[in-house]
Each structure stands twice: as C-alpha cells, then as structure tokens.
Scaffold this active site. Structure first.
Site, PDB file in Angstrom:
ATOM      1  N   ARG A  29       0.836  -1.209   0.000  1.00 55.92           N
ATOM      2  CA  ARG A  29       0.000   0.000   0.000  1.00 55.92           C
ATOM      3  C   ARG A  29       0.868   1.255   0.000  1.00 55.92           C
ATOM      4  NH1 ARG A  29      -4.959  -1.969   0.317  1.00 55.92           N
ATOM      5  NH2 ARG A  29      -5.199  -3.895   1.520  1.00 55.92           N
ATOM      6  N   ASP A  30       0.431   2.234  -0.795  1.00 49.07           N
ATOM      7  CA  ASP A  30       1.131   3.514  -0.868  1.00 49.07           C
ATOM      8  C   ASP A  30       1.001   4.241   0.473  1.00 49.07           C
ATOM      9  OD1 ASP A  30       1.906   5.556  -3.506  1.00 49.07           O
ATOM     10  OD2 ASP A  30       1.538   6.461  -1.540  1.00 49.07           O
ATOM     11  N   ASN A  87       4.579   6.565 -13.474  1.00 52.04           N
ATOM     12  CA  ASN A  87       5.191   7.879 -13.640  1.00 52.04           C
ATOM     13  C   ASN A  87       6.648   7.668 -14.045  1.00 52.04           C
ATOM     14  OD1 ASN A  87       2.838   9.213 -12.764  1.00 52.04           O
ATOM     15  ND2 ASN A  87       3.446   9.029 -10.623  1.00 52.04           N
ATOM     16  N   HIS A 100       7.710   1.379 -10.636  1.00 49.81           N
ATOM     17  CA  HIS A 100       6.512   0.929  -9.924  1.00 49.81           C
ATOM     18  C   HIS A 100       5.261   1.279 -10.704  1.00 49.81           C
ATOM     19  CE1 HIS A 100       7.781   4.906  -8.427  1.00 49.81           C
ATOM     20  NE2 HIS A 100       6.492   5.201  -8.284  1.00 49.81           N
ATOM     21  N   HIS A 102       1.379   2.194 -10.207  1.00 52.47           N
ATOM     22  CA  HIS A 102       0.345   2.586  -9.244  1.00 52.47           C
ATOM     23  C   HIS A 102      -0.954   1.884  -9.637  1.00 52.47           C
ATOM     24  CE1 HIS A 102       2.321   6.264  -7.431  1.00 52.47           C
ATOM     25  NE2 HIS A 102       3.032   6.157  -8.544  1.00 52.47           N
TER      26      HIS A 102
END
Ligand code: DGP
Length: 114
Positions: A29-30, A87, A100, A102
C-alpha cells in the site's frame, strides 16, 4: 539501485503493508494514498525508470500488470474499475527511482488526469 526505499521494501529491510508477493513482484500500500485503494506494484529487480527497461524485461513488465490485475481482484475493485499508471522521471511525477505501477481505485477517477 537496490538502495531506494522500494528496493529495501522488496528485500525486507524496510517494512511496508505488503499485500502480494511472488518471486519477481511485490505489491504494497502507498504511504500517501490518493484513493481508497492505492497500491504500488514493483519488480524485485531494481529498474530505476520505465526508460531503463529493456527487451529482456518484457516478461517482467507483463508480470507487473498481471499482478496489478490480481491485486485489483483481491481488493474488490476489478468490476467497478481502476487505473494503473507508471510515472516516468521528474516531468512525469516520479519521485522514487525504482520502477513501480500505481494501482488506484475505490472511487470515481477523472480523465484526463491533472
Ligand atoms: P511516484 O511519484 O510515481 O514515484 O510514486 C511514489 C509513491 O511512493 C508515492 O505515491 C508515495 C509512495 N511512497 C514513498 N515512500 C514510501 C514508503 O516508504 N512506503 C510506501 N508504502 N510508499 C511510499
């Protein structure tokens, strides 16, 4: 390169809320969630940005996307829908230089993004 915070999460040196892992991929989890579900899916291999992925990483990139879809199922957002995004570099909003994906969902998402 494995000394980024995500490299340390992948090798267990730094704790994170892990929700999926296999031989090549880890998802957690971010820390700064932008939606009710905000998960980061990373390769164990420390590829800094998407620009640094090569043909030898083609299968790994596919594994990241399949893991994201699996986590979306796990989190119960697969049917309603979600977004996956990468990104790349500062202009793309990247702040952690370990590739990564998202996975974002659990609320209506606007398009185009800001
Ligand atoms: P990006 O801007 O695409 O590089 O996304 C980096 C994301 O990583 C950002 O949403 C915040 C998150 N993040 C940064 N440091 C940590 C950390 O130590 N733990 C976790 N779980 N997430 C982090």
């Amino acid at each position: 390169m494995s000394d980024t915070i995500f490299g340390k999460i992948a090798n267990g040196e730094v704790a994170a809320d892990l929700i999926y892992e296999d031989d090549e991929v880890v998802a957690f989890r971010d820390l700064n969630p932008q939606a009710p579900v905000h998960v980061l899916v990373i390769p164990r291999k420390p590829i800094p940005t998407l620009n640094d992925a090569g043909p030898e990483d083609a299968e790994l990139l596919g594994r990241l996307m399949l893991a994201a879809a699996k986590v979306a199922q796990q989190e119960g957002i697969a049917e309603q829908g979600y977004r996956t995004l990468i990104n790349c570099n500062a202009g793309g909003g990247q702040t952690v230089y370990h590739l990564h994906v998202h996975l974002i969902g659990g609320r209506p998402l606007q398009w185009p993004p800001g």
